[in-house]
Write a protein that holds these residues in place. Structure first.
Motif, PDB file in Angstrom:
ATOM      1  N   ARG A   1       9.049   2.509   5.938  1.00  0.00           N
ATOM      2  CA  ARG A   1       8.046   3.514   6.288  1.00  0.00           C
ATOM      3  C   ARG A   1       7.437   3.207   7.659  1.00  0.00           C
ATOM      4  O   ARG A   1       7.254   4.096   8.493  1.00  0.00           O
TER       5      ARG A   1
ATOM      6  N   ALA B   1       0.837  -1.218   0.000  1.00  0.00           N
ATOM      7  CA  ALA B   1       0.000   0.000   0.000  1.00  0.00           C
ATOM      8  C   ALA B   1       0.866   1.261   0.000  1.00  0.00           C
ATOM      9  O   ALA B   1       0.691   2.148   0.816  1.00  0.00           O
ATOM     10  N   LEU B   2       1.798   1.312  -0.947  1.00  0.00           N
ATOM     11  CA  LEU B   2       2.634   2.508  -1.063  1.00  0.00           C
ATOM     12  C   LEU B   2       1.830   3.647  -1.683  1.00  0.00           C
ATOM     13  O   LEU B   2       0.822   3.432  -2.342  1.00  0.00           O
ATOM     14  N   PHE B   3       2.302   4.871  -1.448  1.00  0.00           N
ATOM     15  CA  PHE B   3       1.610   6.063  -1.957  1.00  0.00           C
ATOM     16  C   PHE B   3       2.195   6.426  -3.323  1.00  0.00           C
ATOM     17  O   PHE B   3       3.355   6.811  -3.433  1.00  0.00           O
ATOM     18  N   ARG B   4       1.369   6.334  -4.349  1.00  0.00           N
ATOM     19  CA  ARG B   4       1.870   6.513  -5.710  1.00  0.00           C
ATOM     20  C   ARG B   4       2.409   7.907  -5.990  1.00  0.00           C
ATOM     21  O   ARG B   4       3.158   8.107  -6.933  1.00  0.00           O
ATOM     22  N   SER B   5       1.979   8.871  -5.210  1.00  0.00           N
ATOM     23  CA  SER B   5       2.401  10.236  -5.514  1.00  0.00           C
ATOM     24  C   SER B   5       3.728  10.590  -4.837  1.00  0.00           C
ATOM     25  O   SER B   5       4.194  11.713  -4.957  1.00  0.00           O
ATOM     26  N   MET B   6       4.325   9.635  -4.117  1.00  0.00           N
ATOM     27  CA  MET B   6       5.548   9.958  -3.375  1.00  0.00           C
ATOM     28  C   MET B   6       6.737   9.126  -3.845  1.00  0.00           C
ATOM     29  O   MET B   6       6.591   8.013  -4.328  1.00  0.00           O
ATOM     30  N   THR B   7       7.934   9.688  -3.655  1.00  0.00           N
ATOM     31  CA  THR B   7       9.154   8.932  -3.921  1.00  0.00           C
ATOM     32  C   THR B   7       9.431   8.029  -2.722  1.00  0.00           C
ATOM     33  O   THR B   7       8.776   8.142  -1.685  1.00  0.00           O
TER      34      THR B   7
ATOM     35  N   ASP C   1      15.378   8.236  -4.602  1.00  0.00           N
ATOM     36  CA  ASP C   1      14.736   9.322  -5.351  1.00  0.00           C
ATOM     37  C   ASP C   1      13.833   8.823  -6.456  1.00  0.00           C
ATOM     38  O   ASP C   1      13.402   9.588  -7.318  1.00  0.00           O
TER      39      ASP C   1
ATOM     40  N   GLY D   1      10.252   7.065  -7.912  1.00  0.00           N
ATOM     41  CA  GLY D   1       8.845   6.887  -7.577  1.00  0.00           C
ATOM     42  C   GLY D   1       8.630   5.422  -7.243  1.00  0.00           C
ATOM     43  O   GLY D   1       9.547   4.609  -7.384  1.00  0.00           O
TER      44      GLY D   1
ATOM     45  N   VAL E   1       6.138   3.469  -8.545  1.00  0.00           N
ATOM     46  CA  VAL E   1       5.555   2.683  -9.624  1.00  0.00           C
ATOM     47  C   VAL E   1       6.686   1.942 -10.309  1.00  0.00           C
ATOM     48  O   VAL E   1       7.696   2.536 -10.668  1.00  0.00           O
TER      49      VAL E   1
ATOM     50  N   GLU F   1      10.312  10.096   0.221  1.00  0.00           N
ATOM     51  CA  GLU F   1       9.140  10.727   0.854  1.00  0.00           C
ATOM     52  C   GLU F   1       8.363   9.729   1.717  1.00  0.00           C
ATOM     53  O   GLU F   1       7.759  10.116   2.717  1.00  0.00           O
TER      54      GLU F   1
ATOM     55  N   PHE G   1       7.712  10.394   5.651  1.00  0.00           N
ATOM     56  CA  PHE G   1       6.320  10.812   5.843  1.00  0.00           C
ATOM     57  C   PHE G   1       5.922  10.954   7.312  1.00  0.00           C
ATOM     58  O   PHE G   1       5.478  12.014   7.761  1.00  0.00           O
TER      59      PHE G   1
END
Lengths: 295, 222
Positions: free
Chosen positions: B143, B82-88, B125, B127, B129, B91, B95
């Motif tokens: 994380r 469940a990683l956040f797609r909008s973050m590297t 650095d 993403g 995806v 990040e 977080f």
């Protein structure tokens, strides 16, 4: 299992060509129809200009102050409507996507009203709303002496154009955003909660950035929908040139006085505006999205 | 460290009644059970993501049953990352620290430390995806550990991995748990995973959690 059985005869199947053929034929017929209507507009105007000497009619439209005003108003009002629509569509879309609550089905049905109601009826209803509001506020003023007046005029004014567009377009924005939120697993928000976020922080920092693509799609849909809105604007805001006339109204007005060339010229202008905006949004939006995801 | 007593959880039409077990401080507990037996539901209740109808959940003696997920201080590694797609990747590791308003130098120091710990320095650095399954779980683990939680909850973290990545992750989990002393609760239905990781071996059978650690010698009991 009997191992001495002879192998089953090869199962033969027919060609897949029929399947692909049907896909292309059925889908293609619609695409061709779309393109033909646009092409016909263009060919018609060119024929009128070069074969029937109708350049003056086209020129009249192109230099008309009213039409330029309508163009500006159309672009501006659609943009404002889009921003307003997203403000209400984001919370409603999120609510519908994430929560089960009593009355959810009813809320869903209410949100269909602007989509299924005939556009003219929406315009009439808006007009009646403000008329009734006026009657009630007058009655209150008579009885109590308290003047309740709207700070801005809606009927037959520019805010009315925006309100009419907003009422319809926001419903589409809600639908688009709900789908966008549905695609983001709730698990991600839960992880954000365990990492120390409040619900608000999880939404703002995780869900919304991830819904960028959906937001962009919803904004595009809302904008395009507003640009083409006609019925409720005509009824509620009127068709006064240099005041509440938007491009669809212009097309209608030209058409109603028999100026087909003018009407088609404006139509082509609208197609051009829509295509330019959609292409720009797509190119920049996708570059931005792809850039973030694959960085 | 983790103590459940008389816990009653309702999840849709599914309910667990009177769940009770405990995991001592610094232990690596593995909770096994069949698919659909409610393992994940128990984990969610511990993390504060599922409401507990009755009973108590205690961490180090403190009753946390009514605390929000954000206040429990548990590192949670979900099944698919469940990683956040909008973050590297960076990040992700930063977080929870940002949410806790750590200052920048301290954050950077911690990110470097974490990246080395879970082995994602070369990905910082990027993403998320296109990360492999193993890389995804490493980032999710980093994380979850970023804010130095006392408890780590893992929901079938290795189930989507190929054999090689799975072995690497098992080694990584063992090393991290030894180095940080975190108390871990790991849900799985994979026995070999449990055999290699578990100090405390729990089984969920017919809605009851049974500690089968003492039967560990006779592997049939597992």
């Amino acid at each position: 299992m009997a191992s001495n059985d002879s192998p089953a005869p090869r199962h033969r199947v027919g060609s897949d060509r029929w399947f692909y053929g049907c896909l292309i034929l059925l889908g293609g017929s619609y695409i061709v129809l779309i393109l033909l209507t646009l092409l016909a507009d263009g060919v018609y105007v060119l024929m009128e200009i070069f074969l029937h000497g109708q350049w003056p009619a086209v020129r009249n439209v192109l230099v008309s102050e009213e039409i330029w005003y309508a163009t500006k108003l159309s672009i501006l009002s659609s943009t404002i409507t889009t921003v307003l629509a997203l403000w209400v569509a984001v919370p409603i879309g999120y609510l519908l996507s994430r929560f089960k609550f009593p009355g959810r089905a009813l809320l869903d049905a209410i949100l269909d009203i602007p989509i299924v109601l005939p556009p003219l009826v929406i315009g009439v209803s808006l007009l009646i709303l403000f008329k009734t509001g006026g009657v009630i506020s007058n009655a209150i003023a008579e009885k109590t002496g308290i003047e309740l007046s709207m700070p801005i005029d809606f009927p037959y004014a520019i805010p009315g154009v925006i309100l009419a567009q907003f009422l319809v377009a926001a419903a589409f924005a809600v639908r688009a955003l709900r789908l966008a939120f549905d695609e983001i697993p709730f698990r991600k928000e839960e992880v954000a909660l365990t990492l120390g976020c409040t619900r608000g922080q999880a939404f703002w920092r995780v869900v919304l950035p991830e819904a960028r693509g959906g937001l962009l799609a919803a904004a595009t849909l809302t904008w395009a929908r507003s640009l083409g809105e006609f019925g409720p604007i005509l009824v509620f805001a009127g068709a006064t040139p240099m005041r509440t006339e938007v491009l669809p109204t212009s097309v209608f007005l030209q058409f109603s006085v028999g100026d087909l060339v003018g009407a088609v010229t404006i139509s082509l202008g609208m197609v051009l505006i829509a295509v330019v905006v959609l292409v720009v949004v797509r190119v920049f939006g996708h570059r931005d999205l792809a850039g973030r995801a694959l960085r | 460290m983790i103590e459940l007593s008389g816990v009653h959880i309702v999840s849709g039409s599914f309910a667990l009644t009177d769940v009770a077990f405990s995991v001592p401080r610094g232990a690596y507990a593995v909770l096994m059970g069949r698919t659909g037996s409610g393992k994940t539901t128990i984990l969610e209740a511990i993390c504060g993501l599922k409401r507990v109808v009755a009973g108590d959940i205690r961490f180090a003696g403190e009753n946390v049953t009514q605390l929000k997920a954000a206040e429990r201080g548990i590192g949670f590694v979900p099944q698919d990352g469940a990683l956040f797609r909008s973050m590297t990747v960076r990040e992700h590791l930063e977080f929870a620290l940002e949410i806790r308003r750590w200052d920048k130098p301290r954050r950077h120091e911690r990110v470097a430390e974490l990246a080395a710990m879970v082995g994602v320095e070369h990905l910082l650095d990027r993403g998320v995806v296109g990360l492999s399954g193993g890389e995804t779980q490493r980032v999710a683990l980093g994380r979850a550990l970023s804010f130095r939680p006392a408890i780590l909850c893992l929901d079938e973290p290795l189930s989507a991995l190929d054999d090689e990545s799975r072995q690497e992750m098992i080694e990584l989990l063992k090393r991290i748990q030894r180095d940080t002393g975190v108390t871990a609760l790991h849900v799985t239905h994979n026995r070999s995973e449990a055999e290699r990781l578990a100090d405390v071996w729990l089984r969920l059978v017919d809605g009851k959690v049974v500690d089968v650690s003492s039967d560990a010698v006779s592997s049939d009991a597992r």
